[in-house]
Motif scaffolding. Structure first.
Motif, PDB file in Angstrom:
ATOM      1  N   ARG A  47      32.687 -22.310  46.739  1.00  0.00           N
ATOM      2  CA  ARG A  47      31.839 -21.572  45.802  1.00  0.00           C
ATOM      3  C   ARG A  47      32.771 -20.895  44.811  1.00  0.00           C
ATOM      4  O   ARG A  47      33.726 -20.242  45.209  1.00  0.00           O
ATOM      5  CB  ARG A  47      31.039 -20.525  46.591  1.00  0.00           C
ATOM      6  CG  ARG A  47      29.950 -19.856  45.827  1.00  0.00           C
ATOM      7  CD  ARG A  47      29.059 -19.104  46.834  1.00  0.00           C
ATOM      8  NE  ARG A  47      27.974 -18.469  46.151  1.00  0.00           N
ATOM      9  CZ  ARG A  47      27.932 -17.177  45.858  1.00  0.00           C
ATOM     10  NH1 ARG A  47      28.921 -16.384  46.215  1.00  0.00           N
ATOM     11  NH2 ARG A  47      26.908 -16.676  45.226  1.00  0.00           N
TER      12      ARG A  47
ATOM     13  N   GLU B  10      25.634 -17.596  49.335  1.00  0.00           N
ATOM     14  CA  GLU B  10      26.723 -17.176  50.206  1.00  0.00           C
ATOM     15  C   GLU B  10      26.547 -17.750  51.610  1.00  0.00           C
ATOM     16  O   GLU B  10      27.497 -18.214  52.225  1.00  0.00           O
ATOM     17  CB  GLU B  10      26.794 -15.640  50.303  1.00  0.00           C
ATOM     18  CG  GLU B  10      27.157 -14.950  49.020  1.00  0.00           C
ATOM     19  CD  GLU B  10      25.946 -14.420  48.262  1.00  0.00           C
ATOM     20  OE1 GLU B  10      24.801 -14.858  48.529  1.00  0.00           O
ATOM     21  OE2 GLU B  10      26.145 -13.572  47.376  1.00  0.00           O
TER      22      GLU B  10
ATOM     23  N   VAL C  28      35.717 -19.783  51.396  1.00  0.00           N
ATOM     24  CA  VAL C  28      34.924 -19.055  50.396  1.00  0.00           C
ATOM     25  C   VAL C  28      35.412 -17.613  50.381  1.00  0.00           C
ATOM     26  O   VAL C  28      35.815 -17.080  51.415  1.00  0.00           O
ATOM     27  CB  VAL C  28      33.411 -19.147  50.699  1.00  0.00           C
ATOM     28  CG1 VAL C  28      33.052 -18.480  52.001  1.00  0.00           C
ATOM     29  CG2 VAL C  28      32.587 -18.574  49.555  1.00  0.00           C
TER      30      VAL C  28
ATOM     31  N   ALA D  68      27.450 -21.377  51.686  1.00  0.00           N
ATOM     32  CA  ALA D  68      28.900 -21.534  51.574  1.00  0.00           C
ATOM     33  C   ALA D  68      29.574 -21.264  52.914  1.00  0.00           C
ATOM     34  O   ALA D  68      30.484 -21.988  53.327  1.00  0.00           O
ATOM     35  CB  ALA D  68      29.450 -20.608  50.493  1.00  0.00           C
TER      36      ALA D  68
END
Length: 193
Positions: free
Chosen positions: A102, A122, A136, A125
């Motif tokens: 990401r 999020e 990430v 990821a």
């Protein structure tokens, strides 16, 4: 009937303490609405939210913005990734050969050629890195929210912290708004601006 105060909060922000203080001091009800980083300003701009607790940077045009606190950034990787060997922190230099699943908001990119990842939340990821693919970088609160047994997180020592702030439209600068700002800034019921 008094209209409720509608406050959005970005993933990872923790408005509970402020909500508790608000409810102890004010007659207006408080409605908290969870938002993602991608849409954290939408409700304020379209009027469905009165205020929002956001992660900077954001487009501040037409908005008041009050900094609330900073949070450190961490790298999240699978539990068997080399990052797991670090005691507490890593540096960006330790991550130059990694795939970021990401994009990092600062624009930092590892030296390794990056794959063209689809946009992801999020949580998506972190699920991707749990499978052993890439790393990430997220704020620590987000990593804790999506904590799993198959991932580790380590502070990235040389990344600036992210900032959580409270935003609202300039034209909505009324007593109720200022009362909530006061709560977030730690003012007591007897404190004036």
């Amino acid at each position: 009937m008094i209209a409720p105060l509608r406050v959005g909060f970005v993933t990872g922000a923790t408005p509970d303490k402020w909500a508790r203080h608000w409810r102890e001091r004010r007659r207006e009800s408080l409605h908290l609405v969870s938002t993602t980083e991608a849409d954290q300003l939408d409700g304020v701009r379209d009027g469905s939210l009165d205020m929002a607790i956001v992660r900077l940077p954001v487009d501040r045009d037409g908005l008041h913005c009050v900094r609330l606190y900073d949070e450190v950034q961490v790298v999240v990787a699978s539990a068997d990734h080399v990052v797991a060997a670090a005691d507490a922190e890593v540096s960006l230099a330790d991550l130059v050969d990694e795939q970021l699943v990401r994009p990092h908001p600062s624009g930092w990119t590892p030296d390794a050629e990056q794959l063209d990842w689809p946009p992801m939340t999020e949580q998506e990821a972190i699920e991707t890195v749990a499978a052993g693919t890439g790393v990430v970088i997220v704020p620590m609160s987000v990593a804790r929210l999506h904590q799993r047994k198959d991932v580790v997180s380590r502070v990235v020592a040389d990344l600036e912290p992210t900032t959580i702030a409270l935003v609202w439209k300039v034209e909505r600068d009324d007593d109720v708004t200022q009362a909530f700002v006061g709560v977030t800034k730690g003012r007591t019921a007897n404190t004036s601006r």
